[in-house]
Design an enzyme around this catalytic site. Sequence first.
Site, short mmCIF file in Angstrom:
data_model
loop_
_atom_site.label_atom_id
_atom_site.label_comp_id
_atom_site.label_asym_id
_atom_site.label_seq_id
_atom_site.Cartn_x
_atom_site.Cartn_y
_atom_site.Cartn_z
N ILE A 61 0.92 -1.15 0.00
CA ILE A 61 0.00 0.00 0.00
C ILE A 61 0.95 1.19 0.00
CG2 ILE A 61 -1.77 1.29 1.24
CD1 ILE A 61 -2.71 -1.39 2.45
N PRO A 62 1.18 1.78 -1.17
CA PRO A 62 2.35 2.65 -1.39
C PRO A 62 2.24 4.05 -0.80
CG PRO A 62 1.00 2.59 -3.35
CD PRO A 62 0.37 1.63 -2.37
N CYS A 63 2.25 4.14 0.51
CA CYS A 63 2.15 5.45 1.16
C CYS A 63 3.37 6.32 0.86
CB CYS A 63 1.90 5.31 2.66
SG CYS A 63 3.05 4.27 3.52
N HIS A 64 4.45 5.72 0.36
CA HIS A 64 5.62 6.52 -0.04
C HIS A 64 5.29 7.41 -1.25
CE1 HIS A 64 5.85 2.77 -2.40
NE2 HIS A 64 6.40 3.52 -3.34
N ARG A 65 4.18 7.15 -1.93
CA ARG A 65 3.78 7.95 -3.09
C ARG A 65 2.92 9.16 -2.70
NH1 ARG A 65 1.85 2.66 -6.39
NH2 ARG A 65 3.90 1.67 -6.53
#
Length: 164
Positions: free
Chosen positions: A122-126
């Site tokens: 779940i790409p919270c780095h984006r």
Amino acid sequence: MYYDCIETELGNIMLLADHQGLRQLSITSPSYSPNEIWQHNPEFMAPFIKQLKEYLTGSRKKFTFPLAPQGTIFQQQIWHAIADVPYGETVTYEQIAANIGNTKATQAIGMAKNVNPIPIVIPCHRVLNSNNSLCGYRYGEDIVALLLALESGDTILLEAHQND
């Protein structure tokens, strides 16, 4: 619950899953001790590990295994919106708020992002600040920068010597 770990350029990554799907991904120290009730099961975890390795070497852009993060209904809504952010792209907290129809929720989005139990997948780095700066990542801005560099084709995060 089953778990397995791999060593990466990001650190030791531990994955935790059950028959419903991936529950947790943690970047840990090599000396981290998993919960005593979890069972180390590399065979069960193999599909999860395989896809994570593919992502970290730049050959996978989307995860296809089931996800089963635990959180409130609001957190689930935020994580779903974050999961929709395409590989190699970024959005702001304000864009996520608009996507869920709650433009006043930017601070709550940041809090949900910070407790995301399955970062990277779940790409919270984006998700970035309104000025597109890196912020609020539980594992630090250096990890965000590495993940965004990977997605832009700049680096490979899984050591070539890792066994499949």
